[in-house]
Write a protein that holds these residues in place. Structure first.
Motif, PDB file in Angstrom:
ATOM      1  N   UNK A  89      -0.882   5.189  11.365  1.00 34.65           N
ATOM      2  CA  UNK A  89      -0.658   6.623  11.543  1.00 34.65           C
ATOM      3  C   UNK A  89       0.652   6.923  12.271  1.00 34.65           C
ATOM      4  N   UNK A  90       0.888   6.219  13.360  1.00 31.90           N
ATOM      5  CA  UNK A  90       1.998   6.596  14.237  1.00 31.90           C
ATOM      6  C   UNK A  90       3.294   5.816  14.015  1.00 31.90           C
ATOM      7  N   UNK A  91       3.165   4.585  13.529  1.00 33.20           N
ATOM      8  CA  UNK A  91       4.368   3.758  13.383  1.00 33.20           C
ATOM      9  C   UNK A  91       4.220   2.800  12.201  1.00 33.20           C
ATOM     10  N   UNK A  92       4.063   3.328  11.000  1.00 31.01           N
ATOM     11  CA  UNK A  92       3.811   2.474   9.831  1.00 31.01           C
ATOM     12  C   UNK A  92       5.025   1.611   9.495  1.00 31.01           C
ATOM     13  N   UNK A  93       4.770   0.414   8.987  1.00 26.37           N
ATOM     14  CA  UNK A  93       5.887  -0.454   8.597  1.00 26.37           C
ATOM     15  C   UNK A  93       6.632   0.122   7.400  1.00 26.37           C
ATOM     16  N   UNK A  98       4.435  -5.409   4.156  1.00 24.23           N
ATOM     17  CA  UNK A  98       3.831  -5.231   5.475  1.00 24.23           C
ATOM     18  C   UNK A  98       2.807  -4.100   5.459  1.00 24.23           C
ATOM     19  N   UNK A  99       3.205  -2.998   4.842  1.00 22.28           N
ATOM     20  CA  UNK A  99       2.323  -1.835   4.772  1.00 22.28           C
ATOM     21  C   UNK A  99       1.037  -2.185   4.028  1.00 22.28           C
ATOM     22  N   UNK A 100       1.169  -2.888   2.899  1.00 19.29           N
ATOM     23  CA  UNK A 100       0.007  -3.247   2.100  1.00 19.29           C
ATOM     24  C   UNK A 100      -0.897  -4.230   2.848  1.00 19.29           C
ATOM     25  N   UNK A 101      -0.274  -5.190   3.538  1.00 19.44           N
ATOM     26  CA  UNK A 101      -1.061  -6.159   4.317  1.00 19.44           C
ATOM     27  C   UNK A 101      -1.857  -5.449   5.410  1.00 19.44           C
ATOM     28  N   UNK A 102      -1.235  -4.448   6.009  1.00 20.60           N
ATOM     29  CA  UNK A 102      -1.894  -3.695   7.070  1.00 20.60           C
ATOM     30  C   UNK A 102      -3.050  -2.859   6.512  1.00 20.60           C
TER      31      UNK A 102
END
Length: 200
Positions: A89-93, A98-102
């Motif tokens: 929410x606050x500091x997405x890659x 990285x985003x998909x892994x998260x």
């Protein structure tokens, strides 16, 4: 009273004191019980560190020990899930991988939280004497869900494997989820220990 009688009484008193002290020395404290039980886990030091604060409620009860271990796993899984959600929410890659892994990790941690919650509820249904097919049924459910939760945790950790995902997100999230996987592994070992001890 003669000197012989006094000597005899003194010897009897000393014998009683010695017997009482010896009995106390042989009793194991709740902390000793937790420490010895944790030796059956993959991460015994972490096991003792995470469960020693529950010694007063665990006492020397294997079920209470397994219940506490599951509660620790659930609390840490929820904390990890919250941390991942906050990062998104606050500091997405910015990097897609990285985003998909998260995102994938958030999904698997959500599953882990759900399964650990179910396992705690199922274990709490074991009341009274431990015996029979009911015990086997409940324990099989608990073992299945905790094992699946551990798989979820490991899947999240593996999602950040390799140097391609090195960076801020991996450094922040992976150790947290790895800790969840380790305490869940310990919880599963203690659940299995309880099941084996009381299996009909």
């Amino acid at each position: 009273m003669s000197a012989t009688h006094l000597t005899l009484l003194a010897l009897i008193a000393l014998s009683a004191i010695s017997s009482t002290s010896g009995g106390r020395a042989q009793r194991h404290s709740p902390s000793d019980f937790i420490k010895s039980s944790c030796l059956s886990t993959t991460y015994p030091s972490l096991c003792y560190e995470s469960l020693s604060t529950y010694a007063s409620s665990i006492q020397q009860n294997p079920k209470q020990l397994a219940q506490a271990a599951l509660s620790v796993s659930l609390a840490r899984a929820r904390s990890a899930s919250s941390s991942i959600s906050q990062t998104l929410r606050s500091n997405p890659p910015t990097r897609h991988r990285e985003f998909q892994a998260l995102r994938d990790c958030l999904d698997t941690m959500g599953d882990s939280v759900d399964r650990l919650s179910k396992s705690i509820n199922e274990l709490s249904r074991l009341r009274g004497p431990v015996a029979g097919q009911s015990f086997l049924w409940h324990m099989s459910n608990v073992q299945t869900w905790v094992s699946a939760a551990l798989t979820d945790d490991t899947t999240c950790v593996d999602g950040f494997a390799g140097h391609a995902l090195d960076g801020r997100v991996k450094a922040q999230i992976r150790p947290t989820v790895l800790n969840v996987a380790q305490v869940t592994s310990n919880a599963l070992a203690l659940v299995n220990r309880f099941a084996a001890k009381y299996q009909p």
